[in-house]
Enzyme design. Structure first.
Site, PDB file in Angstrom:
ATOM      1  N   ASP A   1      54.471  35.931  32.166  1.00 57.55           N
ATOM      2  CA  ASP A   1      53.313  36.349  32.681  1.00 57.55           C
ATOM      3  C   ASP A   1      52.475  35.659  33.446  1.00 57.55           C
ATOM      4  OD1 ASP A   1      53.483  38.683  31.261  1.00 57.55           O
ATOM      5  OD2 ASP A   1      52.537  38.034  29.439  1.00 57.55           O
ATOM      6  N   ARG A   2      51.836  36.028  34.605  1.00 56.94           N
ATOM      7  CA  ARG A   2      51.076  35.397  35.595  1.00 56.94           C
ATOM      8  C   ARG A   2      50.351  34.261  35.070  1.00 56.94           C
ATOM      9  NH1 ARG A   2      48.130  37.972  40.662  1.00 56.94           N
ATOM     10  NH2 ARG A   2      47.223  35.982  41.658  1.00 56.94           N
TER      11      ARG A   2
END
Length: 265
Positions: free
Chosen positions: A54-55
Site C-alpha cells: 500500500d502507498r
C-alpha cells in the site's frame, strides 16, 4: 534514490518509503514519485512487480529483473510460499500473541471499481499478531488523560486488501496514522506530539526460497526516521535490532511528501 536492500542477477528488492506508489496508475496519473520507474532508472534495466505494498506502507518490495522472474515470484506469493513480517504501532495495549481468523469483504475503490458488484461475500482472511512492547504517554485525547500505544509484529497468512489495517481495527487496536480505518483524534495526537505523520506500518521482512537457486533467502528493510524517532520516544530501542539503525541517509517522509499523500492512504 531508493535504498536497494537486495540484488542478484534475477531479483531486486528496495526499501519502499511511505507515500510512494509502486507503479503508475490512471487514478494518480500526475504522480511523479513511482517505485518501478525510479528503480529502473537507478539500476539501468526494467523491473517486473510480483506483489504490492500500500502507498502509505514502507518496507520490503521485491521485484523480478525479467518477466520470468516476476512470474515465478508472483506464483510463490500466490501459493503463500513467501512469509511476510510487518511491524506496526497500534492504539491501546496489545500484549497477547494470537491468530485472527476474520473474513473480510473486498473493499471497492469509489472510482476504479464504480461498476463492480457492491454486494460481495466475505473472503477468508487470517493474520498472526504478537504484542512486543507498550507505552503510556501523558497526552490527553478525548476523555482520556493519556495515550497508550503498542508495538506489534504482524504476519498475514492471506493477502486481502488492507488486511492488516482492517484486522487491527477489528480488534479495536487500529494502526496509528491509518486515515481510513483508524482513529482521527489519535492520529492527530500522534502526529502533533510524536511526529508520527504517516501510517505506522512497516513491511520488515520477506523469507522465501530463491526461485532460481533454491537457497533460503531472507530480506529485511530498516526503519525510517519517523519510526526511529517513535522507537526512541517510547523506550523501545533495541527491541527490533535487525531493522533499527542509528543513521538513515534517505529523506524524512514528512519533508518529502505533502499532506495530500497522508490522506486517503
Amino acid at each position: 534514490m531508493l535504498e536497494i536492500i537486495y540484488q542478484d542477477e534475477w531479483l531486486v528488492a528496495v526499501n519502499k518509503p511511505s507515500g510512494w506508489l509502486v507503479h503508475r496508475s490512471w487514478l494518480d496519473r500526475d504522480e511523479k514519485v513511482v517505485v518501478m520507474q525510479t528503480v529502473r532508472d537507478q539500476i539501468g534495466q526494467h523491473v517486473f512487480t510480483a506483489h504490492r505494498i500500500d502507498r502509505p506502507t514502507s518496507g520490503v518490495l521485491l521485484m523480478g529483473l525479467s518477466s520470468d522472474a516476476g512470474r515465478r515470484l508472483a506464483q510463490q506469493f500466490e501459493a503463500r510460499q513467501i512469509k511476510k513480517r510487518y511491524h506496526a504501532i497500534v492504539r491501546g495495549w496489545l500484549t497477547q500473541e494470537e491468530t485472527l481468523d476474520y473474513p473480510l469483504v473486498e473493499e471497492l475503490d469509489k472510482i476504479a471499481d464504480k461498476f463492480a458488484r457492491e454486494q460481495r461475500e466475505a473472503q477468508p482472511a487470517v493474520s498472526h499478531y504478537c504484542g512486543l512492547a507498550t507505552t503510556e504517554q501523558p497526552v490527553a485525547v478525548g476523555r482520556y488523560d493519556s495515550v497508550r500505544y503498542s508495538l506489534v509484529a504482524l504476519s498475514p497468512v492471506t493477502g486481502r486488501k488492507h488486511q492488516l489495517r482492517r484486522h487491527m481495527a477489528h480488534l479495536r487496536h487500529p494502526i496509528i496514522g491509518d486515515s481510513k480505518h483508524g482513529d482521527l483524534r489519535q492520529n492527530r495526537a500522534a502526529a502533533e506530539h510524536f511526529g508520527c505523520r504517516r501510517l505506522m506500518l512497516h513491511a520488515s521482512e520477506l523469507s522465501m526460497v530463491h526461485p532460481y537457486t533454491g537457497a533460503p533467502l531472507t530480506i529485511t528493510a530498516g526503519l525510517d526516521p519517523v519510526w526511529m524517532q517513535a522507537m526512541s520516544q517510547f523506550g523501545w530501542r533495541g527491541i527490533l535490532p535487525n531493522i533499527e539503525r542509528v543513521e538513515f541517509s534517505g529523506p524524512k517522509p514528512q519533508d518529502a511528501f505533502s499532506d495530500k499523500h497522508m490522506e486517503g492512504m
